[in-house]
Write a protein that holds these residues in place. Sequence first.
Motif, PDB file in Angstrom:
ATOM      1  N   LYS A  93       0.815  -1.222   0.000  1.00  0.00           N
ATOM      2  CA  LYS A  93       0.000   0.000   0.000  1.00  0.00           C
ATOM      3  C   LYS A  93       0.849   1.273   0.000  1.00  0.00           C
ATOM      4  N   GLY A  94       2.164   1.131   0.100  1.00  0.00           N
ATOM      5  CA  GLY A  94       3.047   2.295   0.092  1.00  0.00           C
ATOM      6  C   GLY A  94       3.152   2.993   1.434  1.00  0.00           C
ATOM      7  N   GLU A  95       2.658   2.359   2.498  1.00  0.00           N
ATOM      8  CA  GLU A  95       2.735   2.945   3.831  1.00  0.00           C
ATOM      9  C   GLU A  95       4.093   2.699   4.474  1.00  0.00           C
ATOM     10  N   PHE A  96       4.744   1.596   4.103  1.00  0.00           N
ATOM     11  CA  PHE A  96       6.067   1.256   4.619  1.00  0.00           C
ATOM     12  C   PHE A  96       7.044   1.194   3.456  1.00  0.00           C
ATOM     13  N   GLU A  97       8.249   1.606   3.726  1.00  0.00           N
ATOM     14  CA  GLU A  97       9.300   1.564   2.705  1.00  0.00           C
ATOM     15  C   GLU A  97       9.919   0.172   2.683  1.00  0.00           C
ATOM     16  N   SER A  98      10.286  -0.267   1.500  1.00  0.00           N
ATOM     17  CA  SER A  98      10.966  -1.543   1.333  1.00  0.00           C
ATOM     18  C   SER A  98      12.426  -1.268   1.022  1.00  0.00           C
ATOM     19  N   ARG A  99      13.292  -1.539   1.982  1.00  0.00           N
ATOM     20  CA  ARG A  99      14.721  -1.247   1.798  1.00  0.00           C
ATOM     21  C   ARG A  99      15.505  -2.460   1.297  1.00  0.00           C
ATOM     22  N   ASP A 100      15.058  -3.647   1.682  1.00  0.00           N
ATOM     23  CA  ASP A 100      15.748  -4.866   1.292  1.00  0.00           C
ATOM     24  C   ASP A 100      15.537  -5.132  -0.199  1.00  0.00           C
ATOM     25  N   GLU A 101      16.596  -5.503  -0.886  1.00  0.00           N
ATOM     26  CA  GLU A 101      16.526  -5.721  -2.341  1.00  0.00           C
ATOM     27  C   GLU A 101      15.556  -6.837  -2.711  1.00  0.00           C
ATOM     28  N   ARG A 102      15.549  -7.910  -1.938  1.00  0.00           N
ATOM     29  CA  ARG A 102      14.634  -9.023  -2.245  1.00  0.00           C
ATOM     30  C   ARG A 102      13.184  -8.597  -2.029  1.00  0.00           C
ATOM     31  N   MET A 103      12.925  -7.835  -0.976  1.00  0.00           N
ATOM     32  CA  MET A 103      11.560  -7.343  -0.733  1.00  0.00           C
ATOM     33  C   MET A 103      11.124  -6.401  -1.859  1.00  0.00           C
ATOM     34  N   GLN A 104      12.050  -5.607  -2.373  1.00  0.00           N
ATOM     35  CA  GLN A 104      11.739  -4.707  -3.484  1.00  0.00           C
ATOM     36  C   GLN A 104      11.374  -5.497  -4.732  1.00  0.00           C
ATOM     37  N   ARG A 105      12.058  -6.614  -4.954  1.00  0.00           N
ATOM     38  CA  ARG A 105      11.711  -7.461  -6.118  1.00  0.00           C
ATOM     39  C   ARG A 105      10.319  -8.071  -5.953  1.00  0.00           C
ATOM     40  N   TYR A 106      10.017  -8.539  -4.751  1.00  0.00           N
ATOM     41  CA  TYR A 106       8.670  -9.064  -4.496  1.00  0.00           C
ATOM     42  C   TYR A 106       7.624  -7.973  -4.716  1.00  0.00           C
ATOM     43  N   LEU A 107       7.890  -6.801  -4.200  1.00  0.00           N
ATOM     44  CA  LEU A 107       6.966  -5.682  -4.339  1.00  0.00           C
ATOM     45  C   LEU A 107       6.746  -5.340  -5.809  1.00  0.00           C
ATOM     46  N   SER A 108       7.802  -5.409  -6.597  1.00  0.00           N
ATOM     47  CA  SER A 108       7.702  -5.157  -8.029  1.00  0.00           C
ATOM     48  C   SER A 108       6.817  -6.208  -8.720  1.00  0.00           C
ATOM     49  N   GLN A 109       6.982  -7.475  -8.321  1.00  0.00           N
ATOM     50  CA  GLN A 109       6.152  -8.539  -8.893  1.00  0.00           C
ATOM     51  C   GLN A 109       4.682  -8.336  -8.545  1.00  0.00           C
ATOM     52  N   VAL A 110       4.413  -7.931  -7.313  1.00  0.00           N
ATOM     53  CA  VAL A 110       3.034  -7.664  -6.908  1.00  0.00           C
ATOM     54  C   VAL A 110       2.459  -6.544  -7.773  1.00  0.00           C
ATOM     55  N   GLY A 111       3.246  -5.490  -7.988  1.00  0.00           N
ATOM     56  CA  GLY A 111       2.794  -4.383  -8.831  1.00  0.00           C
ATOM     57  C   GLY A 111       2.493  -4.820 -10.248  1.00  0.00           C
ATOM     58  N   HIS A 112       3.332  -5.703 -10.770  1.00  0.00           N
ATOM     59  CA  HIS A 112       3.120  -6.204 -12.134  1.00  0.00           C
ATOM     60  C   HIS A 112       1.807  -6.997 -12.216  1.00  0.00           C
ATOM     61  N   LEU A 113       1.597  -7.912 -11.280  1.00  0.00           N
ATOM     62  CA  LEU A 113       0.352  -8.698 -11.287  1.00  0.00           C
ATOM     63  C   LEU A 113      -0.865  -7.825 -11.001  1.00  0.00           C
ATOM     64  N   ARG A 114      -0.682  -6.856 -10.143  1.00  0.00           N
ATOM     65  CA  ARG A 114      -1.775  -5.954  -9.768  1.00  0.00           C
ATOM     66  C   ARG A 114      -2.328  -5.214 -10.987  1.00  0.00           C
ATOM     67  N   SER A 115      -1.457  -4.904 -11.933  1.00  0.00           N
ATOM     68  CA  SER A 115      -1.880  -4.168 -13.129  1.00  0.00           C
ATOM     69  C   SER A 115      -2.854  -4.982 -13.989  1.00  0.00           C
ATOM     70  N   GLY A 116      -2.928  -6.293 -13.773  1.00  0.00           N
ATOM     71  CA  GLY A 116      -3.850  -7.135 -14.524  1.00  0.00           C
ATOM     72  C   GLY A 116      -5.262  -7.181 -13.951  1.00  0.00           C
ATOM     73  N   PHE A 117      -5.483  -6.497 -12.842  1.00  0.00           N
ATOM     74  CA  PHE A 117      -6.800  -6.471 -12.211  1.00  0.00           C
ATOM     75  C   PHE A 117      -7.515  -5.157 -12.491  1.00  0.00           C
ATOM     76  N   LYS A 118      -8.814  -5.234 -12.679  1.00  0.00           N
ATOM     77  CA  LYS A 118      -9.622  -4.013 -12.760  1.00  0.00           C
ATOM     78  C   LYS A 118      -9.811  -3.435 -11.361  1.00  0.00           C
ATOM     79  N   SER A 119      -9.924  -4.338 -10.380  1.00  0.00           N
ATOM     80  CA  SER A 119     -10.081  -3.922  -8.989  1.00  0.00           C
ATOM     81  C   SER A 119      -9.231  -4.829  -8.115  1.00  0.00           C
ATOM     82  N   PHE A 120      -8.363  -4.234  -7.324  1.00  0.00           N
ATOM     83  CA  PHE A 120      -7.499  -4.987  -6.414  1.00  0.00           C
ATOM     84  C   PHE A 120      -7.483  -4.284  -5.072  1.00  0.00           C
ATOM     85  N   ASN A 121      -7.819  -5.027  -4.026  1.00  0.00           N
ATOM     86  CA  ASN A 121      -7.805  -4.455  -2.692  1.00  0.00           C
ATOM     87  C   ASN A 121      -7.118  -5.445  -1.763  1.00  0.00           C
TER      88      ASN A 121
END
Length: 181
Positions: A93-121
């Motif tokens: 949700k962007g409330e916490f910063e992701s400093r760890d490189e692996r967590m940033q990669r996971y966050l990026s994957q979530v963002g990529h999949l999220r773009s395939g939804f019309k509604s994501f909560n």
Amino acid sequence: MDGKSIGMISQQDALSCKVYVNGIANQKGSGVGIVLISPEKITIKKSLRLDFSTTNNEAEYEALLMGMTMVQKMGGKATVMFLDSRLVVGQVKGEFESRDERMQRYLSQVGHLRSGFKSFNLLHIPRSGNTHANSLATLATSSTQGLPQVILVEDLYKSAGVERKVVHVHQVRVSLAGWIP
């Protein structure tokens, strides 16, 4: 809010898959539990063993990604996801910063999949509200050997045929003769 907005929200919820996800990592390994409830109220439960090393937070991200992927494979375009990891939900949700490189990669994957939804909560829920997904994640780590592909769980309402004899005790006599305190 006007009546139209409320109607749109209710209609959107009716078309959304609800997905409860949980990931765990312990000394036996890592696992993911997913409980998906379709808009038609069909429940799909999944327990996945992760055959690679993860931290608990990485297992939580794996659970989230697997849940999102399941919804998309089923053709779902709207989902409400429930996760008991405050960190992962906060990062997504962007409330916490992701400093760890692996967590940033996971966050990026979530963002990529999220773009395939019309509604994501994505909603944070207490651990007590996510016990079913947690049990499935724990199941995945409960054995070092392969688990069967199908595990049937059945409720038994009576004994399987073994009759229990009940002995009623009406009177008990105790003799303390010869007893030395």
